[in-house]
Design a protein around this motif. Structure first.
Motif, PDB file in Angstrom:
ATOM      1  N   ASP A 167       2.167  -3.626 -10.332  1.00 37.67           N
ATOM      2  CA  ASP A 167       3.216  -3.247  -9.382  1.00 37.67           C
ATOM      3  C   ASP A 167       2.941  -1.913  -8.685  1.00 37.67           C
ATOM      4  N   GLN A 168       1.769  -1.361  -8.880  1.00 40.59           N
ATOM      5  CA  GLN A 168       1.454  -0.061  -8.281  1.00 40.59           C
ATOM      6  C   GLN A 168       1.486  -0.108  -6.757  1.00 40.59           C
ATOM      7  N   ASP A 169       1.120  -1.269  -6.183  1.00 34.49           N
ATOM      8  CA  ASP A 169       1.184  -1.400  -4.731  1.00 34.49           C
ATOM      9  C   ASP A 169       2.624  -1.266  -4.236  1.00 34.49           C
ATOM     10  N   LEU A 170       3.540  -1.856  -4.951  1.00 28.06           N
ATOM     11  CA  LEU A 170       4.949  -1.791  -4.586  1.00 28.06           C
ATOM     12  C   LEU A 170       5.510  -0.384  -4.798  1.00 28.06           C
ATOM     13  N   ARG A 171       5.065   0.260  -5.855  1.00 28.54           N
ATOM     14  CA  ARG A 171       5.474   1.657  -6.089  1.00 28.54           C
ATOM     15  C   ARG A 171       5.094   2.526  -4.895  1.00 28.54           C
ATOM     16  N   LYS A 172       3.883   2.313  -4.369  1.00 30.60           N
ATOM     17  CA  LYS A 172       3.422   3.106  -3.218  1.00 30.60           C
ATOM     18  C   LYS A 172       4.309   2.863  -1.996  1.00 30.60           C
ATOM     19  N   VAL A 173       4.700   1.618  -1.784  1.00 26.38           N
ATOM     20  CA  VAL A 173       5.602   1.297  -0.673  1.00 26.38           C
ATOM     21  C   VAL A 173       6.924   2.033  -0.854  1.00 26.38           C
ATOM     22  N   PHE A 174       7.476   1.981  -2.053  1.00 25.98           N
ATOM     23  CA  PHE A 174       8.760   2.623  -2.316  1.00 25.98           C
ATOM     24  C   PHE A 174       8.663   4.142  -2.204  1.00 25.98           C
ATOM     25  N   VAL A 175       7.558   4.710  -2.660  1.00 30.02           N
ATOM     26  CA  VAL A 175       7.363   6.157  -2.536  1.00 30.02           C
ATOM     27  C   VAL A 175       7.330   6.540  -1.047  1.00 30.02           C
ATOM     28  N   TYR A 176       6.650   5.728  -0.257  1.00 24.98           N
ATOM     29  CA  TYR A 176       6.592   5.988   1.188  1.00 24.98           C
ATOM     30  C   TYR A 176       7.984   5.893   1.815  1.00 24.98           C
ATOM     31  N   TYR A 177       8.736   4.850   1.480  1.00 20.91           N
ATOM     32  CA  TYR A 177      10.080   4.686   2.047  1.00 20.91           C
ATOM     33  C   TYR A 177      10.997   5.835   1.616  1.00 20.91           C
ATOM     34  N   ARG A 178      10.854   6.251   0.386  1.00 24.05           N
ATOM     35  CA  ARG A 178      11.658   7.393  -0.088  1.00 24.05           C
ATOM     36  C   ARG A 178      11.296   8.646   0.709  1.00 24.05           C
ATOM     37  N   SER A 179      10.011   8.855   0.949  1.00 21.74           N
ATOM     38  CA  SER A 179       9.556  10.009   1.720  1.00 21.74           C
ATOM     39  C   SER A 179      10.084   9.966   3.153  1.00 21.74           C
ATOM     40  N   GLN A 180      10.030   8.783   3.784  1.00 22.52           N
ATOM     41  CA  GLN A 180      10.574   8.615   5.129  1.00 22.52           C
ATOM     42  C   GLN A 180      12.058   8.959   5.160  1.00 22.52           C
ATOM     43  N   THR A 181      12.756   8.502   4.142  1.00 22.36           N
ATOM     44  CA  THR A 181      14.197   8.736   4.075  1.00 22.36           C
ATOM     45  C   THR A 181      14.495  10.219   3.874  1.00 22.36           C
ATOM     46  N   GLN A 182      13.661  10.908   3.109  1.00 24.52           N
ATOM     47  CA  GLN A 182      13.832  12.354   2.949  1.00 24.52           C
ATOM     48  C   GLN A 182      13.662  13.065   4.289  1.00 24.52           C
ATOM     49  N   LYS A 183      12.744  12.565   5.117  1.00 26.02           N
ATOM     50  CA  LYS A 183      12.581  13.132   6.462  1.00 26.02           C
ATOM     51  C   LYS A 183      13.834  12.883   7.301  1.00 26.02           C
ATOM     52  N   HIS A 184      14.427  11.702   7.143  1.00 24.05           N
ATOM     53  CA  HIS A 184      15.661  11.397   7.874  1.00 24.05           C
ATOM     54  C   HIS A 184      16.761  12.383   7.488  1.00 24.05           C
ATOM     55  N   VAL A 185      16.872  12.655   6.203  1.00 26.59           N
ATOM     56  CA  VAL A 185      17.895  13.603   5.731  1.00 26.59           C
ATOM     57  C   VAL A 185      17.634  14.987   6.314  1.00 26.59           C
ATOM     58  N   THR A 186      16.379  15.387   6.363  1.00 23.34           N
ATOM     59  CA  THR A 186      16.031  16.691   6.930  1.00 23.34           C
ATOM     60  C   THR A 186      16.419  16.762   8.407  1.00 23.34           C
ATOM     61  N   GLN A 187      16.108  15.691   9.149  1.00 27.75           N
ATOM     62  CA  GLN A 187      16.470  15.655  10.569  1.00 27.75           C
ATOM     63  C   GLN A 187      17.987  15.728  10.745  1.00 27.75           C
TER      64      GLN A 187
END
Length: 149
Positions: free
Chosen positions: A34-54
């Motif tokens: 499931d490491q591939d899926l973890r990477k996707v989720f980590v990326y989505y979480r990071s994108q969302t953190q950018k949204h919060v910053t904006q």
């Protein structure tokens, strides 16, 4: 919308809830395959953190307190995900189903925001539209992963 404080506040909160949801999903993915899926989720979480910053920059301009309690939808989702994973397990498909359902909630929040952009400054409007587009693409990707697995 004359005073768009509530709009910005709600989007910050739903994004914070999304971060918490993906953090939970990452914690549940313990299998090596499931490491591939973890990477996707980590990326989505990071994108969302950018949204919060904006959104946080707009909140600062509005003197908006960002530390209020999460909106009910996000809180209920986290409780539901905890219960669901206890009952159905933490397999890849179950986690993707939970994420898909959560993305539906986030999509509704952004659709609501897009309907309420009248008299909102252009910079805020453009940011919300861009974030909604990211969320739409990410939701479709989650559905594709779910359907493939």
């Amino acid at each position: 919308m004359e005073d768009y404080r509530e709009l910005v506040h709600d989007l910050i909160q739903i994004n914070n809830d999304r971060i918490a949801g993906y953090t939970k999903a990452i914690e549940l993915l313990i299998q090596e395959e499931d490491q591939d899926l973890r990477k996707v989720f980590v990326y989505y979480r990071s994108q969302t953190q950018k949204h919060v910053t904006q959104l946080g920059a707009f909140a600062l301009n509005l003197n908006l307190n960002q530390s209020k309690a999460p909106i009910v939808q996000g809180e209920l989702f986290r409780i539901w995900m905890d219960i669901k994973t206890t009952i159905t397990g933490t397999d890849r498909y179950s986690i993707l189903m939970s994420c898909d359902q959560a993305e539906g909630t986030y999509k509704q929040a952004y659709e609501q925001a897009l309907r309420n952009l009248l008299n909102v400054p252009l910079s805020v409007t453009n940011t919300i539209r861009q974030q909604a587009e990211h969320q739409y693409m990410e939701h479709n990707h989650i559905k594709t992963l779910r359907d493939a697995g």
